[in-house]
Design an enzyme around this catalytic site. Structure first.
Site: not given
Length: 870
Positions: A519, A634
């Site tokens: 997730s 990221d």
């Protein structure tokens, strides 16, 4: 008679007066000049004090269609700077000097070029004796100067700072920006062609490296060519040349970087081997050295011949083969016959390619068939070079340059050109090289067309009009992105991008989303199996707001348009009603964080190095290999995926940023994940590819230690030594929280590298191996972005192709603040010290005061603020 004499005398004085005006080193506002306005036939209107340089509206090589505002060295008639290089004017165009600066317009008044907005009104324009065109204010202060905006040349007295570049002209008469680039990096001066490096100054036999300090600028002077650091007090690389009072350094239209002295004597050229210039013999042209003259000789390799004398490109001699067009060029999809079978034409042994020395293989230890398969599956791949002895597979992407004949080196390399078999015949245009496919109509179509043409055209026009209404709302391409509403996406398919799935297909593939495998980034990831038994990872987007739709489009546009062995492949997407899903290739070992920090088998050192290399190569491709620079924003272990039979791959481009090669933008919202964010996120500094380098350095430290950088410390060898004897490290004292990057810095200073290695690797890694990764990591996390290496250099250091850089301790001292504050937070027992607080120093210029008046160097920022919306 007296009147006549007076008339001629007046005319003579007027001419002399005009000539004096054109010879002045100053001109003033409300001044206009054109090519034909002055007695000087070259259109010169401004001269330096001693006449060494002149400014003119000039037509190179005497052609009559392209005129430029140029600074010219008079003695050699060499253009050293041009203003409107990409916007030439006609012979009647004008240069205008106003209080707002310089403006160039064409004969119809259309705007072509101007200086940027000035901080105060311009009072004069001066051409200095060094060749610098300078706008001055009323106090003789500099408002703008041409030296700060170089084109393809620098002169003595001019600096070329780091992260700036020279760009070649298209030709001697067309000064438009060409494909060759000389870039100054923190460690070298490099030549590039369409983003691919083909030469470095440090490689030249005449160049001497004197220091490992960071490069700040390049300059030439009376004694040679130099790269300087530390405000010019340290010479990093030097190339000594004969003493000369005049010298220019130019990136020539040929792709060579050339230094010339007085009387245009050529003192240096790089690369010295002209066959290493990427397009010296045009596309797939074979370059070899003439034994007598030493000049390059161009021909076509066997199985190829010239397409035409005008282009000079080589094409398959057999007309049943055609060359594909890379899917990342500007050509339309109709020009790419993707349904044609792929074949490869062999270039034989002894063939070399310039890029193979500066890029990494996409795959090691594979057979030739596997290497060809990699290229066949990648629409951007145009050919391969394969090393028989090593099994190394190099690919040629986007554009095929010239190839090199080398009978004495790399004899085990084989080159292959990708071709399409039985594709439609392609016509070659002299300007564009490649035209669209030539379609041959059968005879019956010519008979029926007059009868049915109107009906067919009306129907086709209606369909195109209907599709255009939808397609105008969804413009997804690299670098230009607009997202529609979900309803508009329902019936839309994106040509040339990954497959569009129906929601029911993915619901069945995932068994109604039963198996959750991860997730993050706006959604949950499920394992799925397509009807053809292909395993996939299906990311189901949740909490979709305005930013979510944008990032959904980002994922499709970015990942769907790039292909690299170290980047996760997007296989398709679904946008149906409220259902937004992305379908990726399945990586059966999951993410790096699960493998590295989980309780499973320990990652061996060799595998950690391979993961580091794969990640570095993927980032290097994003930063330099794409048409536009992509910043991931990221980089973290959760976004590095592993597979049992393939290298590590970078995933999750939802936070990616696109930058043009010249752009250095400020992002208005903070993105990324705490613990991996570079300091510049919090100091209003420019965000660039160096922010990814910082994050990669943090990941590299975690690969070394096998634990999170902010984690509970277990007793190490160094701790035992310290407790039994003398003092102890500030970062490693006591049981509890430790900021590992600071511990790594301290052990680096002491040379105790084995104390940093994962304890589970006891006896299976050497100090030298750990030192290599730690030094690379510390260089990556320098506080000053310009001191960090780029990812291409990181790859080179990890591969051993370039020497390891030495970490700059003065740019790592901020880690001591981080570590000290982290330890304080641990000691006072803040309940959420690890999860909700991240510590960063403010910029030195913006230190804040506490209520007690003491200085504080840190901000307390929640993880939500740092991570941005997820």
């Amino acid at each position: 008679m007296g009147s006549l004499l007076f008339f001629f005398l007046s005319i003579s004085l007027s001419c002399a007066f005009v000539y004096c005006l054109s010879s002045s080193e100053f001109i003033y506002p409300n001044y206009s000049a054109s090519h034909f306005r002055f007695i000087d036939s070259s259109g010169s209107f401004l001269f330096s004090r001693n006449g060494t340089f002149k400014a003119a509206l000039f037509n190179p090589r005497g052609q009559q269609t392209k005129f430029y505002l140029c600074v010219i060295h008079v003695a050699s008639n060499t253009i050293v700077w041009s203003a409107n290089r990409d916007e030439p004017i006609s012979s009647s165009g004008q240069m205008n000097l106003t209080f707002r600066g310089i403006y160039i317009t064409d004969e119809d008044g259309s705007f072509k070029w101007s200086t940027p907005q000035l901080r105060s009104p311009a009072a004069a324009l001066r051409l200095t004796e060094m060749g610098n065109l300078v706008l001055l204010d009323q106090f003789n202060g500099t408002l703008w100067e041409s030296f700060q905006h170089p084109t393809d040349t620098i002169v003595i007295g001019q600096y070329l700072p780091v992260e700036t570049a020279l760009f070649s002209a298209v030709s001697d008469y067309d000064l438009s920006t060409g494909d060759y680039k000389l870039a100054i990096t923190a460690s070298d001066a490099i030549l590039q062609w369409r983003g691919l490096t083909y030469w470095k100054l440090s490689m030249d036999t005449k160049a001497y490296t004197n220091s490992n300090h960071a490069v700040e600028y390049m300059a030439i002077n009376q004694t040679g060519l130099f790269l300087f650091g530390r405000n010019g007090s340290v010479v990093i690389i030097q190339m000594n040349l004969p003493q000369s009072d005049f010298r220019i350094a130019k990136l020539d239209v040929s792709g060579q970087f050339i230094v010339r002295g007085a009387a245009q004597t050529r003192e240096f050229g790089g690369p010295a081997d002209e066959c290493r210039i990427p397009f010296i013999c045009r596309k797939i042209g074979l370059c070899s050295d003439d034994a007598t003259s030493g000049s390059p000789v161009c021909s076509c390799p066997s199985n190829f011949h010239l397409a035409s004398q005008n282009t000079g490109d080589c094409v398959p001699a057999d007309a049943s083969y055609s060359l594909p067009v890379s899917c990342n060029t500007t050509y339309s999809s109709s020009q790419i016959n993707s349904s044609s079978p792929v074949s490869y034409l062999r270039l034989n042994y002894g063939i070399d390619y310039f890029a193979n020395y500066f890029t990494s293989p996409v795959k090691y230890g594979v057979d030739l068939s596997a290497c060809q398969d990699l290229c066949s599956e990648d629409c951007s791949c145009l050919g391969i070079f394969y090393g028989n002895s090593s099994g190394s597979c190099y690919v040629v992407e986007y554009e095929f340059g010239s190839i090199i004949s080398r009978t004495t080196s790399h004899n085990d390399w084989l080159g292959f050109v990708k071709t399409l078999v039985g594709a439609a015949t392609r016509s070659f245009d002299d300007d564009n090289d490649i035209g669209g496919p030539t379609v041959q109509f059968p005879l019956i179509a010519l008979v029926l067309l007059p009868c049915t043409g109107l009906i067919l055209l009306l129907a086709l026009g209606f369909l195109l009009w209907k599709r255009s209404r939808v397609s105008k709302t969804l413009m997804i391409k690299l670098g230009s992105l607009t997202c529609p509403s979900s309803g508009e996406l329902d019936a839309f398919s994106i040509p040339g991008l990954p497959k569009r799935f129906e929601f029911e297909e993915l619901e069945a593939a995932t068994d109604n989303f039963q198996t959750k495998i991860g997730s993050g980034g706006f959604g949950t990831v499920y394992k799925g199996r397509l009807p053809d038994e292909t395993l996939v990872a299906v990311k189901r987007i949740t909490n979709l707001g305005v930013h979510g739709k944008r990032d959904f489009c980002n994922e499709i546009a970015i990942i769907g348009n790039i292909h690299h062995v170290n980047l996760v492949k997007l296989k398709g997407f679904c946008a149906q009603g409220r259902q937004w899903l992305l379908v990726y290739e399945y990586m059966n070992r999951g993410s790096l964080d699960c493998t590295l920090f989980g309780g499973g088998p320990v990652l061996e050192w060799k595998e950690r190095v391979e993961i580091a290399l794969g990640t570095a190569r993927g980032l290097a491709y994003l930063h330099t290999g794409c048409e536009r620079k992509i910043i991931h924003c990221d980089v973290k272990p959760e976004n590095i995926l592993l597979h049992a039979n393939s290298p590590a791959k970078i995933s999750d481009f939802g936070l990616s940023k696109l930058l043009s090669p010249e752009q250095s933008s400020l992002f208005t919202t903070m993105r990324g994940t705490r613990g991996y964010l570079a300091p510049e996120w919090l100091t209003s500094s420019a965000i660039s590819d160096k922010t990814d380098v910082y994050s990669f350095g943090m990941v590299l430290l975690e690969l070394v230690s096998g634990r999170k950088n902010c984690s509970i410390r277990t007793q190490s060898r160094s701790t035992s030594d310290d407790n039994s004897g003398g003092g102890h490290s500030s970062s490693s004292s006591g049981q509890g929280l430790v900021y590992f990057p600071l511990f790594a810095l301290e052990m680096h200073e002491r040379g105790s590298y084995l104390d940093l290695a994962d304890l589970r690797l006891e006896g299976r890694v050497s100090s030298e191996e750990v030192e290599k990764l730690v030094r690379v990591a510390l260089c990556c996390v320098h506080e000053e972005p310009s001191l960090r290496p780029n990812m291409v250099s990181v790859v080179g250091m990890l591969e051993g192709e370039i020497p390891l850089s030495r970490p700059r301790v003065e740019s790592l001292n901020f880690l001591r603040f981080y570590g000290r504050r982290f330890a304080e937070a641990s000691m006072i027992g803040e309940a959420s010290a690890q999860n909700d607080v991240m510590l960063y120093p403010q910029a030195n210029a913006s230190r804040t005061k506490t209520k007690s008046g003491s200085n504080t160097y840190f901000s307390y920022i929640s993880s939500q603020q740092i991570s941005g919306p997820r």
